[in-house]
Design a protein around this motif. Structure first.
Motif: not given
Lengths: 81, 411
Positions: A16-20, A41, A45, B65-66, B69-70, B129, B131, B134
């Motif tokens: 959830n934190e990474e992708t929502g 990627i 993570t 938030r997502v 983050k990226r 990370l 990411m 990029p």
């Protein structure tokens, strides 16, 4: 030592934190790529965050074998044992 | 005859407003975006400069938030400004293969790079990370905007320090004129309010040290100016081939009539004291726009508030416009926004377009005692621009001897 349910809940939180994605969408039979649309990627993570959360090491060559959420839960449970 | 290029959408997130209407309202009133930094790292590293001009609306209040983050903070600002400009343009469906991006930065993903270095040292390579690459790459903002809006006619990243944002408009104009695109999302983004860039700009004596009075630190043309104030944010402009805009009945703010980019080949950081490179850029931009010096009614000057930088720009304006320079309303909006480095040209272009569209020159604050060697007509209270056909200029100059000028004409 976390139970499989606890590992699943913890993994769902990381996803959830990474992708929502909603945590309840992260179910044992779901494929990371085909069902959850997680790219390589994001997967790396998630793996690194899971290592920290559960105090395990998931080798890079093992990551490709973690097709489903259940695979990941089982691997983490085994690595903790 | 080259294709005419018009501006149909504007976006910005800045230290004086998180969107264009707020920024412009403040730009006319005259407010300072500079404030004391509350971050623990100011004291921890004993930075000589304790203030900067942060965006008024943090990116995490706009993006999910997502998304945040990226993206490096610079790319976050780029996406916010580009989305506003896109919405403002009224464009919905476009031929994606005819839609390009030219989004500049001066520094790129400096927060990402340095955070990753801290992570490597403190936690080891496994924790760096995936990411990171990029997010830190200088083309990250252009790529993020292209991905977000589906622009497939190339995503370009001009990098020329503080001239970058203006150079993006130059590139955008060329892409449409040459027929390679019909629409370009042009702009610039920067997020370098980090201890390292603050220390580095400070050690070259470029930053103001008016720590006890940040709101009055950015004072272009004032005799007591002592350096620029670090700002952050992004500006974005939708450039469109005129026939494309007319065919869809778009609201047109003005014409991007001409641009020019030159290099001083004089010194890596110091401006040519004669302003020769800047003069050539001004003359070439006017020529490119088929405009005469007498057509110019307003200049949004580069004017960063450094002791050495403000004068050569006057010299160049005088050389390019002749005695007509006395009739030109000059605004130094960095007095309000601080210096957004690679984003400054884009944000100032947004203001220049609005100045022409609304016929209002924005306010220059903090000018108490004008440097007698810079006898420009500085706009210290927002002022009406004349009716009829008008032209306005926006100048940007960057370390490396980069000079970039854009010319905006009313439609």
């Amino acid at each position: 030592m976390a139970s499989n349910e606890e590992i699943l809940a913890g993994l769902a939180e990381i996803v959830n934190e990474e992708t929502g994605l909603a945590p309840e969408a992260v179910e044992l039979d779901k494929s990371f790529t085909d069902d959850l649309d997680i790219d390589s990627i994001s997967m790396m993570t998630i793996v690194v965050n899971a290592e920290e959360k559960f105090g395990v090491r998931i080798p890079d060559e093992e990551v490709k074998n973690l097709k489903t959420v259940g695979d990941a839960v089982n691997f983490i449970a085994g690595a903790q044992a | 005859m080259a294709r005419k290029v018009v501006i149909t959408g504007l976006g910005a997130t800045t230290p004086i407003g998180g969107d264009v209407p707020t920024m412009w309202k403040n730009a006319l009133i005259g407010v300072s975006g500079a404030h004391t930094l509350g971050d623990e790292w100011v004291e921890k590293y004993q930075l000589p400069v304790h203030f900067a001009a942060r965006v008024t609306v943090p990116a995490d209040q706009v993006l999910t938030r997502v998304e945040a983050k990226r993206l490096d903070p610079s790319s976050q600002f780029a996406v916010i400004a580009a989305r506003e400009a896109w919405k403002d343009s009224g464009l919905t469906t476009v031929d994606n293969d005819r839609f390009a991006v030219a989004f500049a930065t001066g520094i790129g993903g400096v927060w990402t790079l340095l955070d990753a270095w801290d992570t490597l040292r403190e936690k080891g390579p496994r924790r760096v990370l995936p990411m990171t690459v990029p997010m830190l790459m200088p083309n990250g903002a252009a790529a993020a905007v292209s991905l977000d809006l589906g622009a497939r006619a190339g995503a370009h990243t001009p990098v020329s320090a503080c001239a970058s944002g203006t150079e993006a408009l130059h590139q955008g104009l060329e892409l449409i004129r040459s027929g390679k695109a019909d629409i370009v999302m042009a702009g610039g983004a920067e997020a370098a309010i980090h201890p390292l860039p603050l220390a580095a700009f400070s050690s070259m004596q470029a930053l103001s040290r008016r720590n006890d009075d940040p709101e009055h630190a950015s004072r272009p043309y004032d005799i007591d100016r002592d350096g620029f104030v670090m700002g952050e944010g992004a500006g974005a402009l939708v450039l469109e081939a005129e026939e494309h805009a007319l065919a869809r009945g778009a609201r047109i703010y003005g014409e991007l009539a001409g641009t020019s980019v030159t290099a001083d080949a004089y010194h890596i950081t110091a401006p040519d004291p004669e302003g020769l490179g800047a003069t050539r850029a001004l003359k070439a931009a006017l020529f490119d726009a088929r405009a005469q010096a007498q057509d110019v009614v307003h200049v949004n000057a580069h004017a960063t508030s450094t002791p050495v930088g403000d004068r050569p720009e006057y010299t160049a304006l005088k050389a390019a416009l002749g005695d007509h320079v006395d009739n030109v309303a000059v605004s130094a909006t960095k007095s309000q926004t601080g210096h957004l480095l690679g984003a400054s040209g884009a944000v100032e272009a947004v203001m220049t377009v609005l100045a022409v569209y609304e016929r209002k020159a924005p306010t220059t604050i903090n000018l108490e005692n004008q440097d007698p060697e810079i006898p420009l007509d500085v706009v210290t209270t927002a002022r009406d621009l004349p009716a009829g056909d008008i032209v306005a200029l926006s100048n940007s100059f960057g370390f490396g001897g980069h000079n970039a000028v854009v010319v905006v004409r009313n439609v």
